[in-house]
Design a protein around this motif. Structure first.
Motif, PDB file in Angstrom:
ATOM      1  N   SER A   2       0.836  -1.200   0.000  1.00 56.03           N
ATOM      2  CA  SER A   2       0.000   0.000   0.000  1.00 56.03           C
ATOM      3  C   SER A   2       0.876   1.258   0.000  1.00 56.03           C
ATOM      4  O   SER A   2       1.900   1.313   0.698  1.00 56.03           O
ATOM      5  CB  SER A   2      -0.853   0.002   1.268  1.00 56.03           C
ATOM      6  OG  SER A   2      -1.177   1.340   1.621  1.00 56.03           O
ATOM      7  N   PRO A   3       0.474   2.295  -0.768  1.00 56.20           N
ATOM      8  CA  PRO A   3       1.262   3.537  -0.788  1.00 56.20           C
ATOM      9  C   PRO A   3       1.271   4.232   0.578  1.00 56.20           C
ATOM     10  O   PRO A   3       2.055   5.127   0.818  1.00 56.20           O
ATOM     11  CB  PRO A   3       0.527   4.390  -1.827  1.00 56.20           C
ATOM     12  CG  PRO A   3      -0.860   3.837  -1.919  1.00 56.20           C
ATOM     13  CD  PRO A   3      -0.745   2.368  -1.581  1.00 56.20           C
ATOM     14  N   TYR A   4       0.365   3.777   1.475  1.00 56.27           N
ATOM     15  CA  TYR A   4       0.280   4.447   2.785  1.00 56.27           C
ATOM     16  C   TYR A   4       1.183   3.797   3.811  1.00 56.27           C
ATOM     17  O   TYR A   4       1.353   4.262   4.904  1.00 56.27           O
ATOM     18  CB  TYR A   4      -1.177   4.431   3.288  1.00 56.27           C
ATOM     19  CG  TYR A   4      -2.090   5.185   2.371  1.00 56.27           C
ATOM     20  CD1 TYR A   4      -2.819   4.515   1.387  1.00 56.27           C
ATOM     21  CD2 TYR A   4      -2.165   6.572   2.411  1.00 56.27           C
ATOM     22  CE1 TYR A   4      -3.616   5.213   0.504  1.00 56.27           C
ATOM     23  CE2 TYR A   4      -2.965   7.275   1.532  1.00 56.27           C
ATOM     24  CZ  TYR A   4      -3.690   6.586   0.580  1.00 56.27           C
ATOM     25  OH  TYR A   4      -4.479   7.270  -0.303  1.00 56.27           O
ATOM     26  N   LEU A   5       1.685   2.591   3.466  1.00 57.88           N
ATOM     27  CA  LEU A   5       2.503   1.885   4.458  1.00 57.88           C
ATOM     28  C   LEU A   5       3.975   2.199   4.230  1.00 57.88           C
ATOM     29  O   LEU A   5       4.436   2.275   3.100  1.00 57.88           O
ATOM     30  CB  LEU A   5       2.278   0.370   4.343  1.00 57.88           C
ATOM     31  CG  LEU A   5       1.065  -0.196   5.058  1.00 57.88           C
ATOM     32  CD1 LEU A   5       1.099  -1.712   5.037  1.00 57.88           C
ATOM     33  CD2 LEU A   5       0.955   0.312   6.498  1.00 57.88           C
ATOM     34  N   THR A   6       4.672   2.436   5.299  1.00 56.46           N
ATOM     35  CA  THR A   6       6.114   2.658   5.183  1.00 56.46           C
ATOM     36  C   THR A   6       6.793   1.666   6.141  1.00 56.46           C
ATOM     37  O   THR A   6       6.115   1.114   7.022  1.00 56.46           O
ATOM     38  CB  THR A   6       6.451   4.079   5.681  1.00 56.46           C
ATOM     39  OG1 THR A   6       6.089   4.120   7.081  1.00 56.46           O
ATOM     40  CG2 THR A   6       5.633   5.145   4.945  1.00 56.46           C
ATOM     41  N   PRO A   7       8.072   1.450   6.010  1.00 57.90           N
ATOM     42  CA  PRO A   7       8.733   0.536   6.956  1.00 57.90           C
ATOM     43  C   PRO A   7       8.521   1.009   8.407  1.00 57.90           C
ATOM     44  O   PRO A   7       8.592   0.252   9.344  1.00 57.90           O
ATOM     45  CB  PRO A   7      10.199   0.620   6.543  1.00 57.90           C
ATOM     46  CG  PRO A   7      10.170   1.102   5.127  1.00 57.90           C
ATOM     47  CD  PRO A   7       8.961   1.969   4.987  1.00 57.90           C
ATOM     48  N   GLU A   8       8.174   2.307   8.536  1.00 59.69           N
ATOM     49  CA  GLU A   8       7.888   2.881   9.860  1.00 59.69           C
ATOM     50  C   GLU A   8       6.937   1.986  10.647  1.00 59.69           C
ATOM     51  O   GLU A   8       7.126   1.702  11.804  1.00 59.69           O
ATOM     52  CB  GLU A   8       7.181   4.250   9.696  1.00 59.69           C
ATOM     53  CG  GLU A   8       8.110   5.421   9.466  1.00 59.69           C
ATOM     54  CD  GLU A   8       8.983   5.657  10.684  1.00 59.69           C
ATOM     55  OE1 GLU A   8      10.199   5.406  10.570  1.00 59.69           O
ATOM     56  OE2 GLU A   8       8.449   6.031  11.734  1.00 59.69           O
ATOM     57  N   GLN A   9       5.852   1.566   9.980  1.00 56.05           N
ATOM     58  CA  GLN A   9       4.820   0.833  10.729  1.00 56.05           C
ATOM     59  C   GLN A   9       5.353  -0.496  11.263  1.00 56.05           C
ATOM     60  O   GLN A   9       4.863  -1.012  12.260  1.00 56.05           O
ATOM     61  CB  GLN A   9       3.602   0.534   9.849  1.00 56.05           C
ATOM     62  CG  GLN A   9       2.642   1.694   9.760  1.00 56.05           C
ATOM     63  CD  GLN A   9       3.037   2.646   8.683  1.00 56.05           C
ATOM     64  OE1 GLN A   9       3.477   2.218   7.623  1.00 56.05           O
ATOM     65  NE2 GLN A   9       2.921   3.934   8.953  1.00 56.05           N
ATOM     66  N   ASP A  10       6.359  -1.066  10.559  1.00 56.60           N
ATOM     67  CA  ASP A  10       6.818  -2.400  10.979  1.00 56.60           C
ATOM     68  C   ASP A  10       7.176  -2.432  12.457  1.00 56.60           C
ATOM     69  O   ASP A  10       6.952  -3.416  13.141  1.00 56.60           O
ATOM     70  CB  ASP A  10       8.059  -2.821  10.157  1.00 56.60           C
ATOM     71  CG  ASP A  10       7.644  -3.157   8.730  1.00 56.60           C
ATOM     72  OD1 ASP A  10       8.511  -3.401   7.882  1.00 56.60           O
ATOM     73  OD2 ASP A  10       6.408  -3.164   8.483  1.00 56.60           O
ATOM     74  N   LYS A  11       7.677  -1.268  12.947  1.00 58.33           N
ATOM     75  CA  LYS A  11       8.185  -1.324  14.341  1.00 58.33           C
ATOM     76  C   LYS A  11       7.056  -1.529  15.340  1.00 58.33           C
ATOM     77  O   LYS A  11       7.276  -1.899  16.489  1.00 58.33           O
ATOM     78  CB  LYS A  11       9.004  -0.078  14.669  1.00 58.33           C
ATOM     79  CG  LYS A  11       8.253   1.243  14.766  1.00 58.33           C
ATOM     80  CD  LYS A  11       9.234   2.333  15.264  1.00 58.33           C
ATOM     81  CE  LYS A  11       8.584   3.684  15.366  1.00 58.33           C
ATOM     82  NZ  LYS A  11       8.938   4.587  14.263  1.00 58.33           N
ATOM     83  N   TYR A  12       5.792  -1.313  14.895  1.00 59.67           N
ATOM     84  CA  TYR A  12       4.674  -1.525  15.839  1.00 59.67           C
ATOM     85  C   TYR A  12       4.104  -2.935  15.730  1.00 59.67           C
ATOM     86  O   TYR A  12       3.302  -3.347  16.540  1.00 59.67           O
ATOM     87  CB  TYR A  12       3.574  -0.500  15.557  1.00 59.67           C
ATOM     88  CG  TYR A  12       4.048   0.917  15.754  1.00 59.67           C
ATOM     89  CD1 TYR A  12       4.224   1.773  14.673  1.00 59.67           C
ATOM     90  CD2 TYR A  12       4.392   1.385  17.025  1.00 59.67           C
ATOM     91  CE1 TYR A  12       4.703   3.062  14.848  1.00 59.67           C
ATOM     92  CE2 TYR A  12       4.882   2.670  17.214  1.00 59.67           C
ATOM     93  CZ  TYR A  12       5.033   3.498  16.123  1.00 59.67           C
ATOM     94  OH  TYR A  12       5.513   4.771  16.296  1.00 59.67           O
ATOM     95  N   MET A  13       4.519  -3.644  14.676  1.00 59.19           N
ATOM     96  CA  MET A  13       3.874  -4.944  14.454  1.00 59.19           C
ATOM     97  C   MET A  13       4.591  -6.032  15.228  1.00 59.19           C
ATOM     98  O   MET A  13       5.807  -6.061  15.315  1.00 59.19           O
ATOM     99  CB  MET A  13       3.868  -5.258  12.939  1.00 59.19           C
ATOM    100  CG  MET A  13       2.929  -4.335  12.183  1.00 59.19           C
ATOM    101  SD  MET A  13       3.150  -4.393  10.392  1.00 59.19           S
ATOM    102  CE  MET A  13       2.488  -5.990  10.012  1.00 59.19           C
ATOM    103  N   ILE A  14       3.760  -6.895  15.866  1.00 56.63           N
ATOM    104  CA  ILE A  14       4.324  -8.027  16.629  1.00 56.63           C
ATOM    105  C   ILE A  14       3.686  -9.312  16.096  1.00 56.63           C
ATOM    106  O   ILE A  14       2.900  -9.271  15.159  1.00 56.63           O
ATOM    107  CB  ILE A  14       4.011  -7.869  18.151  1.00 56.63           C
ATOM    108  CG1 ILE A  14       2.501  -7.818  18.384  1.00 56.63           C
ATOM    109  CG2 ILE A  14       4.696  -6.623  18.715  1.00 56.63           C
ATOM    110  CD1 ILE A  14       2.102  -7.859  19.856  1.00 56.63           C
ATOM    111  N   ILE A  15       4.057 -10.428  16.685  1.00 59.26           N
ATOM    112  CA  ILE A  15       3.462 -11.707  16.287  1.00 59.26           C
ATOM    113  C   ILE A  15       2.512 -12.143  17.400  1.00 59.26           C
ATOM    114  O   ILE A  15       2.838 -11.988  18.588  1.00 59.26           O
ATOM    115  CB  ILE A  15       4.582 -12.791  16.132  1.00 59.26           C
ATOM    116  CG1 ILE A  15       5.641 -12.327  15.127  1.00 59.26           C
ATOM    117  CG2 ILE A  15       4.000 -14.148  15.740  1.00 59.26           C
ATOM    118  CD1 ILE A  15       5.174 -12.308  13.685  1.00 59.26           C
ATOM    119  N   GLN A  16       1.341 -12.648  17.057  1.00 60.67           N
ATOM    120  CA  GLN A  16       0.455 -13.196  18.086  1.00 60.67           C
ATOM    121  C   GLN A  16       0.979 -14.582  18.449  1.00 60.67           C
ATOM    122  O   GLN A  16       0.946 -15.498  17.633  1.00 60.67           O
ATOM    123  CB  GLN A  16      -0.998 -13.325  17.590  1.00 60.67           C
ATOM    124  CG  GLN A  16      -1.927 -13.859  18.687  1.00 60.67           C
ATOM    125  CD  GLN A  16      -3.233 -14.423  18.169  1.00 60.67           C
ATOM    126  OE1 GLN A  16      -3.318 -14.896  17.030  1.00 60.67           O
ATOM    127  NE2 GLN A  16      -4.275 -14.372  18.999  1.00 60.67           N
TER     128      GLN A  16
END
Ligand code: HBI
Ligand code: FE
Length: 270
Positions: A2-16
């Motif tokens: 998505s054009p709205y996603l940047t690697p920035e968001q990765d730092k908030y993502m975790i694994i369930q």
């Protein structure tokens, strides 16, 4: 991507890490679902209840995000992404604009059963995901992300947060059987699910973009103001406009306290 996603968001993502949930955490999920599904029978928007069933948020165990995503992708192309708590507005809106809903993986403690500060998996998954299976609502949420990014860029953080609050979190909808709940903040709260439809303390107004943008809200108390829509696709229609004049008028006219009524308010009876 998505054009709205940047690697920035990765730092908030975790694994369930589903295997690490304890018996007590599964029991808490069971307790919350059992209690709330009963309360919602004649109070929640019918589509919400049907989605709950389709999600078969199997009330015995906490849901697996992969299972939820398989179903959600089929319904509306949305995905939930595991995060460990509240994330900054801009990142949150960028996820929404990319049809990704940030969903926490922890569940509240027994002493927090009626209220907790920040959203847990019960609020996010039980409260938000069923409505993301409704195509019109899913489109609204995607547009909301785009409008949110724009609002932040122009300094209207408060106004767009109010719009999110009074629709996505605390929205009511008219049905042929009376008012019903579609807001996630309400459906994940036993007391508010009853209060919002049956108490004579809160006011219920016809949805009105500018009025919502002016209306203050409580994080830590039952609301004194709700806004009512007629159809889910009405949300997209009222959002899919140039919002700048609304922001400017709302700021120029000033804030309205959560319990205050002003001239021009269109009251809705329950
Ligand atoms: N982050 N994970 C998460 N969940 C939310 O509901 C959330 C958020 N960050 C910001 C936010 N909500 C509100 O400020 C919305 O008004 C955007
Ligand atoms: Fe929420």
């Amino acid at each position: 991507m998505s054009p709205y996603l940047t690697p920035e968001q990765d730092k908030y993502m975790i694994i369930q890490d589903w295997g690490s949930y304890t018996k007590a955490e599964h029991a808490m999920w069971r307790r919350l679902c059992g209690r709330q599904t009963e309360v919602l029978q004649h109070r929640a928007f019918p589509f919400f209840l049907q989605s709950q069933k389709a999600l078969n948020a199997d009330e015995q165990f906490l849901p697996k995000f992969d299972d939820v995503n398989t179903l959600l992708k089929k319904c509306t192309g949305w995905q939930i992404v595991a995060v460990n708590g509240l994330i900054p507005e801009l990142d949150f809106f960028q996820f929404l604009a990319s049809k990704k809903f940030p969903t926490t993986t922890f569940i509240r403690k027994p002493e927090e059963i009626d209220y907790l500060e920040a959203p847990d998996i019960f609020h996010d998954l039980y409260g938000h995901v069923p409505m993301l299976m409704e195509p019109n609502f899913a489109n609204y949420m995607e547009l909301f992300g785009k409008k949110g990014i724009e609002a932040l860029k122009h300094g209207f953080t408060t106004q767009i947060a109010r719009l999110y609050w009074f629709t996505v979190e605390f929205g009511l909808i008219r049905t042929d059987k009376g008012l019903r709940i579609y807001g996630s903040g309400i459906v994940s709260s036993k007391s508010e699910s009853i209060y919002c439809l049956e108490s004579d303390i809160p006011s219920r107004l016809e949805v009105n973009m500018e009025r919502i943008m002016r209306t203050d809200f409580y994080y830590h108390d039952l609301q004194k103001m709700y806004f009512v829509i007629d159809h889910i696709d009405q949300l997209y229609r009222i959002l899919d406009v140039n919002l700048m004049p609304y922001y400017e008028r709302a700021v120029a006219k000033g804030d309205i306290l959560n319990y205050e009524l002003v001239q021009g308010d269109l009251l809705v009876s329950v």
